[in-house]
Design a protein around this motif. Structure first.
Motif, short mmCIF file in Angstrom:
data_model
loop_
_atom_site.label_atom_id
_atom_site.label_comp_id
_atom_site.label_asym_id
_atom_site.label_seq_id
_atom_site.Cartn_x
_atom_site.Cartn_y
_atom_site.Cartn_z
N TYR A 127 0.14 7.50 -7.37
CA TYR A 127 -0.10 8.23 -8.61
C TYR A 127 1.19 8.24 -9.40
CZ TYR A 127 -4.28 9.84 -6.22
OH TYR A 127 -5.48 9.89 -5.55
N VAL A 128 1.09 8.09 -10.72
CA VAL A 128 2.27 8.05 -11.59
C VAL A 128 2.18 9.21 -12.58
CG1 VAL A 128 3.60 6.70 -13.24
CG2 VAL A 128 2.42 5.55 -11.37
N SER A 129 3.23 10.03 -12.59
CA SER A 129 3.35 11.12 -13.56
C SER A 129 4.49 10.80 -14.50
CB SER A 129 3.63 12.44 -12.85
OG SER A 129 2.57 12.77 -11.98
N CYS A 130 4.41 11.34 -15.73
CA CYS A 130 5.42 10.98 -16.73
C CYS A 130 5.86 12.20 -17.52
CB CYS A 130 4.85 9.92 -17.67
SG CYS A 130 6.02 9.39 -18.93
N PHE A 131 7.12 12.19 -17.90
CA PHE A 131 7.72 13.20 -18.77
C PHE A 131 8.51 12.44 -19.82
CE2 PHE A 131 11.12 16.03 -20.06
CZ PHE A 131 10.49 17.26 -20.17
N LEU A 132 8.31 12.77 -21.09
CA LEU A 132 9.00 12.11 -22.19
C LEU A 132 10.09 13.01 -22.75
CD1 LEU A 132 5.93 10.77 -24.15
CD2 LEU A 132 7.52 9.42 -22.84
N THR A 133 11.22 12.43 -23.08
CA THR A 133 12.28 13.18 -23.75
C THR A 133 12.14 12.98 -25.25
OG1 THR A 133 13.89 11.40 -23.78
CG2 THR A 133 13.80 12.75 -21.79
N GLY A 134 12.91 13.73 -26.00
CA GLY A 134 12.88 13.59 -27.45
C GLY A 134 13.39 12.25 -27.93
N GLY A 135 14.22 11.59 -27.13
CA GLY A 135 14.77 10.29 -27.50
C GLY A 135 13.95 9.12 -26.97
N ASN A 136 12.70 9.38 -26.55
CA ASN A 136 11.77 8.38 -26.03
C ASN A 136 12.24 7.77 -24.71
OD1 ASN A 136 9.28 7.11 -26.11
ND2 ASN A 136 10.10 5.32 -27.16
N VAL A 137 13.00 8.51 -23.93
CA VAL A 137 13.35 8.11 -22.58
C VAL A 137 12.26 8.69 -21.68
CG1 VAL A 137 15.04 8.36 -20.73
CG2 VAL A 137 15.80 8.00 -23.07
N LYS A 138 11.80 7.90 -20.73
CA LYS A 138 10.66 8.30 -19.89
C LYS A 138 11.12 8.59 -18.48
CE LYS A 138 8.37 5.02 -22.74
NZ LYS A 138 9.60 4.59 -23.41
N PHE A 139 10.72 9.74 -17.96
CA PHE A 139 10.92 10.08 -16.56
C PHE A 139 9.61 9.77 -15.86
CE2 PHE A 139 14.14 13.78 -17.38
CZ PHE A 139 14.97 12.90 -18.03
N MET A 140 9.62 8.84 -14.95
CA MET A 140 8.40 8.41 -14.26
C MET A 140 8.54 8.77 -12.78
SD MET A 140 6.85 6.66 -16.80
CE MET A 140 5.73 5.52 -16.06
N LEU A 141 7.50 9.38 -12.23
CA LEU A 141 7.48 9.75 -10.82
C LEU A 141 6.26 9.13 -10.17
CD1 LEU A 141 8.82 11.49 -8.57
CD2 LEU A 141 7.17 13.26 -9.17
N LEU A 142 6.51 8.22 -9.25
CA LEU A 142 5.44 7.62 -8.45
C LEU A 142 5.35 8.43 -7.17
CD1 LEU A 142 3.63 4.93 -7.99
CD2 LEU A 142 5.54 4.27 -6.55
N HIS A 143 4.17 8.97 -6.89
CA HIS A 143 4.02 9.72 -5.65
C HIS A 143 2.85 9.18 -4.86
CE1 HIS A 143 1.52 12.57 -8.21
NE2 HIS A 143 2.42 12.17 -9.07
N GLN A 144 3.06 9.10 -3.55
CA GLN A 144 2.07 8.54 -2.65
C GLN A 144 1.84 9.52 -1.51
OE1 GLN A 144 3.22 5.33 0.02
NE2 GLN A 144 1.44 4.21 -0.69
N PRO A 145 0.63 10.06 -1.41
CA PRO A 145 0.36 10.97 -0.29
C PRO A 145 0.30 10.18 1.02
CG PRO A 145 -1.63 10.61 -1.57
CD PRO A 145 -0.52 9.92 -2.29
N PRO A 146 0.56 10.85 2.14
CA PRO A 146 0.45 10.15 3.41
C PRO A 146 -0.98 9.68 3.62
CG PRO A 146 1.23 12.41 3.72
CD PRO A 146 0.97 12.24 2.28
N SER A 147 -1.14 8.53 4.24
CA SER A 147 -2.48 7.95 4.40
C SER A 147 -3.39 8.80 5.25
CB SER A 147 -2.37 6.54 4.98
OG SER A 147 -1.68 6.58 6.20
N SER A 148 -2.84 9.58 6.17
CA SER A 148 -3.69 10.43 7.01
C SER A 148 -4.25 11.61 6.24
CB SER A 148 -2.88 10.94 8.21
OG SER A 148 -1.81 11.74 7.76
N SER A 149 -3.60 12.04 5.16
CA SER A 149 -4.08 13.20 4.42
C SER A 149 -5.02 12.82 3.29
CB SER A 149 -2.91 13.99 3.85
OG SER A 149 -2.30 13.25 2.84
N VAL A 150 -5.20 11.52 3.01
CA VAL A 150 -6.08 11.13 1.93
C VAL A 150 -7.52 11.47 2.26
CG1 VAL A 150 -6.97 9.14 0.65
CG2 VAL A 150 -4.55 9.32 1.13
N SER A 151 -7.91 11.28 3.51
CA SER A 151 -9.28 11.60 3.88
C SER A 151 -9.54 13.09 3.79
CB SER A 151 -9.57 11.10 5.30
OG SER A 151 -8.68 11.71 6.21
N SER A 152 -8.55 13.92 4.11
CA SER A 152 -8.75 15.36 3.99
C SER A 152 -8.72 15.80 2.53
CB SER A 152 -7.68 16.12 4.79
OG SER A 152 -6.42 15.92 4.23
N ALA A 153 -8.04 15.04 1.67
CA ALA A 153 -8.01 15.40 0.25
C ALA A 153 -9.34 15.12 -0.41
CB ALA A 153 -6.91 14.61 -0.47
#
Length: 166
Positions: free
Chosen positions: A74-100
């Motif tokens: 999953y990719v989340s994003c935060f933009l600054t006023g100067g159009n610089v992008k903070f991007m966070l890629l997050h990956q849940p553990p594969s064992s917890s995907v079924s419980s999610a």
């Protein structure tokens, strides 16, 4: 959960990269991306830049939440006023995907559901704290626009924000 955080400049160049894992729920803070998929993190984030450019003009918000999904990333994003992008890629553990995906699951921690309101709030708080550190770092007279950030203090502050919120 494993995280890959990158700051992307106005010319779509990476200015800062940091890979870490969760420190919550007994995590050790180490990223657990599969070995064969670690090199794909940059490509996944870079491909999400097109979506960021579409979404940024439709909303007046700096925090764009979870904007893209690639398999179990999953990719989340935060933009600054100067159009610089903070991007966070997050990956849940594969064992917890079924419980999610199980509707009877009573756990709603950050690690089990990357699109839950608790996770979105934690990511937003992380991004805001990193943004504060970013503003302090770029106020240096030695910093130029789109220059890579190599400050060990900035890296420590990003790591501390990751431990605190994620």
């Amino acid at each position: 959960m494993s995280y890959y955080f990158v700051i992307v400049g106005t010319q779509d160049n990476p200015l800062f990269e940091y890979e870490f894992g969760t420190s919550k729920a007994g995590g050790d803070g180490q990223a657990r991306f599969p070995e064969q998929a670690q090199h794909m993190n940059q490509f996944i984030v870079h491909s999400s830049l097109d979506i960021v450019e579409e979404v940024q003009w439709g909303t007046g918000q700096m925090y764009l939440k979870c904007i893209d999904r690639f398999f179990n990333n999953y990719v989340s994003c935060f933009l600054t006023g100067g159009n610089v992008k903070f991007m966070l890629l997050h990956q849940p553990p594969s064992s917890s995907v079924s419980s999610a995906t199980n509707p009877r699951s009573s756990t709603s921690t950050i690690a089990t559901n990357p699109t839950s309101p608790q996770t979105e709030e934690a990511v937003r708080a992380f991004m805001l704290e990193v943004y504060e550190s970013w503003v302090k770092a770029i106020m240096s007279p030695f910093y130029h626009v789109n220059m890579e950030v190599r400050s060990p203090v900035f890296r420590q502050r990003v790591a501390a924000a990751g431990r605190k919120y994620l």
